[in-house]
Motif scaffolding. Structure first.
Motif, PDB file in Angstrom:
ATOM      1  N   GLU A   1       0.844  -1.196   0.000  1.00 59.38           N
ATOM      2  CA  GLU A   1       0.000   0.000   0.000  1.00 59.38           C
ATOM      3  C   GLU A   1       0.875   1.240   0.000  1.00 59.38           C
ATOM      4  O   GLU A   1       1.916   1.299   0.657  1.00 59.38           O
ATOM      5  CB  GLU A   1      -0.894   0.035   1.250  1.00 59.38           C
ATOM      6  N   GLY A   2       0.417   2.249  -0.749  1.00 61.24           N
ATOM      7  CA  GLY A   2       0.981   3.582  -0.627  1.00 61.24           C
ATOM      8  C   GLY A   2       2.344   3.750  -1.256  1.00 61.24           C
ATOM      9  O   GLY A   2       2.665   3.135  -2.282  1.00 61.24           O
ATOM     10  N   ASP A   3       3.149   4.581  -0.618  1.00 60.54           N
ATOM     11  CA  ASP A   3       4.468   4.931  -1.108  1.00 60.54           C
ATOM     12  C   ASP A   3       5.268   3.671  -1.413  1.00 60.54           C
ATOM     13  O   ASP A   3       5.262   2.701  -0.645  1.00 60.54           O
ATOM     14  CB  ASP A   3       5.192   5.778  -0.046  1.00 60.54           C
ATOM     15  N   ALA A   4       6.003   3.666  -2.504  1.00 60.77           N
ATOM     16  CA  ALA A   4       6.611   2.443  -3.012  1.00 60.77           C
ATOM     17  C   ALA A   4       7.872   2.023  -2.284  1.00 60.77           C
ATOM     18  O   ALA A   4       8.343   0.900  -2.459  1.00 60.77           O
ATOM     19  CB  ALA A   4       6.924   2.606  -4.505  1.00 60.77           C
ATOM     20  N   SER A   5       8.478   2.892  -1.486  1.00 61.52           N
ATOM     21  CA  SER A   5       9.768   2.541  -0.901  1.00 61.52           C
ATOM     22  C   SER A   5       9.892   3.064   0.523  1.00 61.52           C
ATOM     23  O   SER A   5       9.290   4.068   0.895  1.00 61.52           O
ATOM     24  CB  SER A   5      10.915   3.087  -1.761  1.00 61.52           C
ATOM     25  N   PHE A   6      10.711   2.345   1.291  1.00 65.63           N
ATOM     26  CA  PHE A   6      11.027   2.714   2.667  1.00 65.63           C
ATOM     27  C   PHE A   6      12.541   2.858   2.742  1.00 65.63           C
ATOM     28  O   PHE A   6      13.278   1.893   2.577  1.00 65.63           O
ATOM     29  CB  PHE A   6      10.526   1.626   3.621  1.00 65.63           C
ATOM     30  N   TRP A   7      13.006   4.099   2.969  1.00 62.59           N
ATOM     31  CA  TRP A   7      14.442   4.367   3.017  1.00 62.59           C
ATOM     32  C   TRP A   7      14.949   4.146   4.438  1.00 62.59           C
ATOM     33  O   TRP A   7      14.439   4.706   5.402  1.00 62.59           O
ATOM     34  CB  TRP A   7      14.727   5.795   2.546  1.00 62.59           C
ATOM     35  N   VAL A   8      15.980   3.316   4.531  1.00 62.97           N
ATOM     36  CA  VAL A   8      16.492   2.843   5.808  1.00 62.97           C
ATOM     37  C   VAL A   8      17.890   3.418   6.041  1.00 62.97           C
ATOM     38  O   VAL A   8      18.729   3.437   5.127  1.00 62.97           O
ATOM     39  CB  VAL A   8      16.559   1.298   5.815  1.00 62.97           C
ATOM     40  N   LEU A   9      18.143   3.885   7.266  1.00 66.29           N
ATOM     41  CA  LEU A   9      19.494   4.325   7.607  1.00 66.29           C
ATOM     42  C   LEU A   9      20.458   3.149   7.507  1.00 66.29           C
ATOM     43  O   LEU A   9      20.168   2.048   7.966  1.00 66.29           O
ATOM     44  CB  LEU A   9      19.531   4.879   9.033  1.00 66.29           C
ATOM     45  N   ALA A  10      21.616   3.401   6.918  1.00 70.39           N
ATOM     46  CA  ALA A  10      22.612   2.354   6.730  1.00 70.39           C
ATOM     47  C   ALA A  10      23.731   2.489   7.751  1.00 70.39           C
ATOM     48  O   ALA A  10      23.796   3.450   8.512  1.00 70.39           O
ATOM     49  CB  ALA A  10      23.173   2.426   5.314  1.00 70.39           C
TER      50      ALA A  10
END
Length: 432
Positions: A90-99
Motif C-alpha cells: 500500500e501507498g508509497d513504493a519505498s522505505f528508506w532505511v538508515l545504513a
C-alpha cells in the motif's frame, strides 16, 4: 528508486531503499532474532510492505506509513531464516532505511538474537549514548536534555562527549545546518517552534554561539496560529535559559508571558489541553502534552527566584502535579489520554511527567508522593525495552490528528529514548 527530492537524509547519513522486489540477505539465524530498521526520511503518506521468506513459510507486514526520521522498527525473525523478499502492499513504493555508519558502534540494520543474556537497561544507556541521532528540533532536543540531565547526575565524561558528538552533526562554531520536520534543509534559520528546544542545551554549553540570537529573534517575532503545550518547553524554557545565562530580565518577562498565555488557554476546567485554536481546545489531557506543560513550567521555575509571579506558578504546578499523580496507572505509567484507559500506555509522556515530578520535588514544590510516583514509573519502563535497548510503546509522532492518536498504535522513537534518559538523570540526581 530515487530518494525523496524535497528531503535530505538525517545529518547526512547514508540510506538505502526497501521497495517492491528488494531482497534482504543475512547469515541464517541459529535461533530467533530481532531485525532492527531505522527510517532515513520523514514519511507523511501510507506505506505498507510485506517481508517474506522465499518459500513463503513466514511473512511479516511492515507498516512504516507516517514514520518519523530515525524511528526504529523491530521485526521478530524465526530461526533458520537468511533471506527476505519485499513486496509493496500500500501507498508509497519505498522505505528508506538508515545504513551502517563508521561513527556508530553498531550496524543499522542489525539483527539481535533474542537469547542474548544482557541487561536491557544497560543496552538502553548504550543506545542513548551512541545511536540516538535524531531530527534537530523537539525530538533531538529531548535527547540533548537527557544528556545534560545525566551529565549533571553522573560526573563521568560520557554524557558530555555524547552531547558534543550529537551537536557536531548539525553545528560548528559559526553555523547550524539541519533538516526541518519535513526533511527540508535549513541553514541558520528557524521556521517552527518545534525546532527550538535544542537552544536550551546550546545556551548552557555554547552561550555565545551566533545561532542563539537568530533563534531568539525568530521566537520573539514568530506568527502563531494556535497556542500549544509544546511552547512551554520549546519556547519559554530556552527563553528562560537565556535570561539566566545573559542576565536578561526582558527574556525572563517573555518566558513568563509565554507560560501565562498557555496557562490561561490550555488549562481549562481541571484539564490540560495540547492545543487551543481560538474557538476550541483539542487533545484533552494527552499524556505527552501534559509532559510538555509540566516540564516547561518546571524547568522555567527552576531558573527563577520563585518570588512574585513565580510563586503563583509554583502553586499551580503543585496542583497539576497532584492531579497527574492521581491519574497514574497501577503499572506505574500513564495512559496515552488520561481519561481514555484500556489502550497501551505512552512511555514517552510517562517519562516526561515523572521527570517533571522529580524536578518539582527538588524545588520543594511537591512532597515525597511525587518521588514515589516517579520511581514507580522508572521501575516500569525497562519492561518496555526491546532486546537492543530501544524503548517501545511510545505514542507516535503526532502527524495525523487526535482521532488516530487515540488508537492503539505505538512506536519506538528517538524522543522516547530522550525522555526516558531525562528521567534517568532525574532519578540518579535524586539518589545523590
Amino acid at each position: 528508486p530515487e530518494p525523496p527530492t524535497n528531503q535530505q537524509p538525517l545529518a547526512g547519513l547514508h540510506c538505502f531503499p526497501l521497495s517492491h522486489g528488494s531482497r534482504v540477505l543475512f547469515e541464517p539465524l541459529p535461533e530467533e532474532g530481532t531485525l532492527v530498521l531505522a527510517s532515513g526520511f520523514d514519511k507523511r503518506v501510507p506505506c505498507r510492505l510485506r517481508l517474506r521468506t522465499p518459500d513463503g513459510g513466514w511473512e511479516h507486514e511492515l507498516n512504516v506509513g507516517f514514520c518519523s526520521i530515525a524511528q526504529r522498527f523491530h521485526i521478530a525473525i524465526p530461526a533458520g531464516v537468511g533471506e527476505l523478499g519485499v513486496t509493496a502492499l500500500e501507498g508509497d513504493a519505498s522505505f528508506w532505511v538508515l545504513a551502517d555508519e563508521k561513527e556508530l558502534p553498531i550496524s543499522i540494520p542489525r539483527i539481535w538474537l533474542v537469547s542474548e543474556n544482557v541487561d536491557r537497561l544497560s543496552r538502553f544507556f548504550d543506545r542513548l549514548e551512541h545511536d540516538c541521532i535524531a531530527e534537530f528540533g523537539w525530538m533531538g532536543g529531548c535527547v540533548l536534555e537527557a544528556y545534560d540531565a545525566l551529565a549533571l547526575a553522573d560526573k563521568a565524561s560520557r554524557w558530555q562527549e555524547a552531547r558534543a558528538r550529537w551537536l557536531s552533526r548539525f553545528m560548528d562554531a559559526e553555523h547550524l545546518r539541519y533538516q526541518d520536520p519535513l526533511g527540508r534543509p535549513q541553514i541558520d534559520t528557524f521556521n517552527t517552534i518545534e525546532a527550538t528546544l535544542p537552544l536550551a542545551t546550546i545556551i548552557r554549553n555554547h552561550p555565545e554561539h551566533p545561532i542563539i540570537d537568530t533563534a531568539m529573534e525568530y521566537l520573539i517575532s514568530r506568527p502563531e496560529s494556535h497556542i500549544t503545550c509544546e511552547g512551554c518547553y520549546t519556547v519559554a524554557y530556552p527563553m528562560m535559559q537565556l535570561a539566566v545565562s545573559r542576565g536578561r530580565e526582558d527574556f525572563e518577562r517573555l518566558a513568563l508571558e509565554e507560560l501565562m498565555l498557555r496557562k490561561e488557554n490550555l488549562f481549562y476546567e481541571g484539564d490540560i489541553y495540547l492545543r487551543h485554536h481560538g474557538t476550541h481546545r483539542t487533545y484533552q489531557s494527552w499524556t505527552r502534552g501534559v509532559a510538555w506543560y509540566l516540564l516547561g513550567f518546571a524547568e522555567c521555575l527552576s531558573l527563577s527566584d520563585q518570588s512574585g509571579p513565580w510563586a503563583g506558578i509554583a502553586e499551580h504546578l503543585a496542583e497539576r502535579a497532584n492531579w497527574a499523580i492521581q491519574h497514574q496507572r497501577e503499572d506505574g505509567l500513564w495512559d496515552n489520554f488520561f481519561k481514555d484507559p484500556g489502550l497501551p500506555p505512552d512511555t514517552s509522556g510517562s517519562s516526561g511527567i515523572a521527570a517533571a515530578l522529580l524536578k518539582l520535588n527538588q524545588l520543594g514544590v511537591v512532597g515525597d508522593e511525587a518521588v514515589t510516583s516517579a520511581k514507580k514509573c522508572w521501575a516500569a519502563l525497562p519492561g518496555h525495552l526491546f532486546v537492543d535497548g530501544w524503548l517501545g510503546n511510545t505514542s507516535p509522532s503526532n502527524k495525523r490528528g487526535e482521532e488516530v492518536q487515540r488508537g492503539p498504535r505505538r512506536a519506538s522513537e528517538t524522543f522516547g529514548m530522550g525522555l526516558m534518559g531525562r528521567l534517568a538523570g532525574a532519578v540518579a540526581l535524586a539518589k545523590n
